[in-house]
Write a protein that holds these residues in place. Structure first.
Motif, PDB file in Angstrom:
ATOM      1  N   ALA A 284       0.803  -1.225   0.000  1.00 43.62           N
ATOM      2  CA  ALA A 284       0.000   0.000   0.000  1.00 43.62           C
ATOM      3  C   ALA A 284       0.834   1.274   0.000  1.00 43.62           C
ATOM      4  N   VAL A 285       2.147   1.164   0.093  1.00 37.33           N
ATOM      5  CA  VAL A 285       2.999   2.360   0.165  1.00 37.33           C
ATOM      6  C   VAL A 285       2.820   3.242  -1.064  1.00 37.33           C
ATOM      7  N   ASP A 286       2.854   2.640  -2.250  1.00 31.51           N
ATOM      8  CA  ASP A 286       2.691   3.417  -3.477  1.00 31.51           C
ATOM      9  C   ASP A 286       1.313   4.061  -3.548  1.00 31.51           C
ATOM     10  N   HIS A 287       0.302   3.352  -3.061  1.00 36.11           N
ATOM     11  CA  HIS A 287      -1.050   3.912  -3.067  1.00 36.11           C
ATOM     12  C   HIS A 287      -1.137   5.118  -2.129  1.00 36.11           C
ATOM     13  N   ALA A 288      -0.506   5.012  -0.971  1.00 35.47           N
ATOM     14  CA  ALA A 288      -0.505   6.140  -0.035  1.00 35.47           C
ATOM     15  C   ALA A 288       0.175   7.352  -0.666  1.00 35.47           C
ATOM     16  N   ALA A 289       1.268   7.123  -1.388  1.00 33.00           N
ATOM     17  CA  ALA A 289       1.968   8.223  -2.058  1.00 33.00           C
ATOM     18  C   ALA A 289       1.081   8.854  -3.131  1.00 33.00           C
ATOM     19  N   THR A 290       0.321   8.028  -3.853  1.00 32.53           N
ATOM     20  CA  THR A 290      -0.568   8.548  -4.889  1.00 32.53           C
ATOM     21  C   THR A 290      -1.695   9.365  -4.266  1.00 32.53           C
ATOM     22  N   GLU A 291      -2.215   8.918  -3.133  1.00 34.19           N
ATOM     23  CA  GLU A 291      -3.260   9.682  -2.454  1.00 34.19           C
ATOM     24  C   GLU A 291      -2.736  11.050  -2.016  1.00 34.19           C
ATOM     25  N   ARG A 292      -1.510  11.087  -1.529  1.00 32.91           N
ATOM     26  CA  ARG A 292      -0.921  12.381  -1.146  1.00 32.91           C
ATOM     27  C   ARG A 292      -0.791  13.291  -2.366  1.00 32.91           C
ATOM     28  N   LYS A 293      -0.422  12.709  -3.498  1.00 33.01           N
ATOM     29  CA  LYS A 293      -0.300  13.490  -4.730  1.00 33.01           C
ATOM     30  C   LYS A 293      -1.643  14.098  -5.112  1.00 33.01           C
ATOM     31  N   LEU A 294      -2.695  13.337  -5.026  1.00 30.38           N
ATOM     32  CA  LEU A 294      -4.023  13.834  -5.369  1.00 30.38           C
ATOM     33  C   LEU A 294      -4.415  15.020  -4.495  1.00 30.38           C
ATOM     34  N   ARG A 295      -4.049  14.959  -3.216  1.00 35.30           N
ATOM     35  CA  ARG A 295      -4.422  16.030  -2.289  1.00 35.30           C
ATOM     36  C   ARG A 295      -3.628  17.317  -2.535  1.00 35.30           C
ATOM     37  N   GLN A 296      -2.556  17.231  -3.273  1.00 35.38           N
ATOM     38  CA  GLN A 296      -1.745  18.414  -3.540  1.00 35.38           C
ATOM     39  C   GLN A 296      -2.368  19.322  -4.601  1.00 35.38           C
ATOM     40  N   GLY A 297      -3.264  18.805  -5.401  1.00 31.79           N
ATOM     41  CA  GLY A 297      -3.870  19.586  -6.468  1.00 31.79           C
ATOM     42  C   GLY A 297      -5.186  20.204  -6.040  1.00 31.79           C
ATOM     43  N   GLN A 298      -5.810  20.905  -6.983  1.00 30.86           N
ATOM     44  CA  GLN A 298      -7.089  21.560  -6.727  1.00 30.86           C
ATOM     45  C   GLN A 298      -8.258  20.769  -7.305  1.00 30.86           C
ATOM     46  N   THR A 299      -7.959  19.730  -8.042  1.00 26.00           N
ATOM     47  CA  THR A 299      -9.006  18.941  -8.697  1.00 26.00           C
ATOM     48  C   THR A 299      -9.704  18.012  -7.704  1.00 26.00           C
ATOM     49  N   GLY A 300     -11.006  17.839  -7.884  1.00 22.10           N
ATOM     50  CA  GLY A 300     -11.737  16.904  -7.045  1.00 22.10           C
ATOM     51  C   GLY A 300     -11.331  15.471  -7.321  1.00 22.10           C
TER      52      GLY A 300
END
Length: 277
Positions: A201-217
């Motif tokens: 799940a490490v890569d998935h956690a990193a991807t979730e953090r990436k999503l939160r960095q943007g303004q897109t829903g």
């Protein structure tokens, strides 16, 4: 240390799988164990087909059409407009999502991205816009994603080099931002939100953090392990009479891929424009 449970070619009339004093699991009950873990609309395997494991994927798909009415209604009734993009379209999950969209939203434009467009000629013949996209080649992504209003980012199965998968996902997310995608749906993993994510799940956690960095829903779907993966162990178990297991007291939650596909399709079309997990 792997624990080997020997199953013999005999039947148990009990309603649940049972081990005898020596830990033996009757051969017929092995089939029923599979049916119990993966619900089967046709019931238990017929006694005269002991040599052949039941087609649990087909049975599950049959039953699933009656067990997800709320998801099907969501897919049908949504007023979402614009093109829907599904990445990794050559994969099993993405393919099921596309089939649902074609069935329940036949007039909505669908974009399918893949590294192997030649494998999706049948979808192209049905009106799907099939485009080449390689998450390892960022230059290929803007052309592939252009015009999509909502995007399903199916996680890649890249393994062995931990940063590579999160980099692939990051490339896709940044391209979606550049192309003006309004909402991203991401197939994450069940334990990605844990304080100490499991290695898978490490890569998935990193991807979730990436999503939160943007303004897109975004919509993050934390899927569990696909139950269909268990099917790979059944043919060998039926031939050898043994069901090897190194799990010990460990437990895992399983989910049908078809359920994940239905949830992903519903999240892709439901019009939600905020952020959710």
């Amino acid at each position: 240390v792997p624990q080997h449970r020997t199953c013999r070619d005999r039947r148990d009339s009990g309603s649940r799988p049972r081990f005898n004093a020596r830990g033996s699991l009757p051969f017929y009950r092995l089939h029923c164990l599979g049916s119990a873990r993966l619900p089967c609309a046709r019931g238990m395997c017929a006694p005269d087909r002991l040599e052949e494991p039941p087609n649990l994927t087909e049975c599950q798909s049959e039953r699933s059409r009656h067990e997800r009415p709320f998801l099907m209604n969501s897919i049908c009734s949504s007023s979402t407009s614009g093109s829907l993009l599904v990445s990794g379209a050559s994969g099993a999950l993405a393919r099921q999502v596309i089939e649902l969209l074609l069935r329940y939203r036949p007039h909505q434009p669908i974009i399918a991205t893949t590294r192997q467009p030649h494998k999706l000629e049948d979808l192209a013949a049905r009106g799907v816009s099939v485009r080449f996209a390689d998450f390892d080649q960022p230059d290929s992504l803007d052309v592939a994603i252009k015009g999509a209003s909502r995007m399903l980012l199916v996680s890649t199965n890249t393994q062995g080099v931990p940063p590579r998968r999160s980099t692939q996902h990051g490339n896709a997310i940044e391209a979606a931002w550049r192309c003006g995608v309004q909402h991203l749906v991401y197939t994450s993993f069940a334990t990605a939100g844990a304080a100490q994510p499991s290695p898978i799940a490490v890569d998935h956690a990193a991807t979730e953090r990436k999503l939160r960095q943007g303004q897109t829903g975004f919509s993050i779907l934390r899927n569990a392990i696909y139950a269909e993966l268990l099917l790979a162990t059944l043919p060998l178990a039926c031939r050898s009479g043994q069901l090897p297991c190194a799990q010990g007291r460990g437990r895992m939650t399983l989910v049908a891929r078809a359920d994940c596909a239905a949830a992903a399709a519903a999240a892709l079309v439901d019009g939600f424009d905020g952020r959710r997990v």
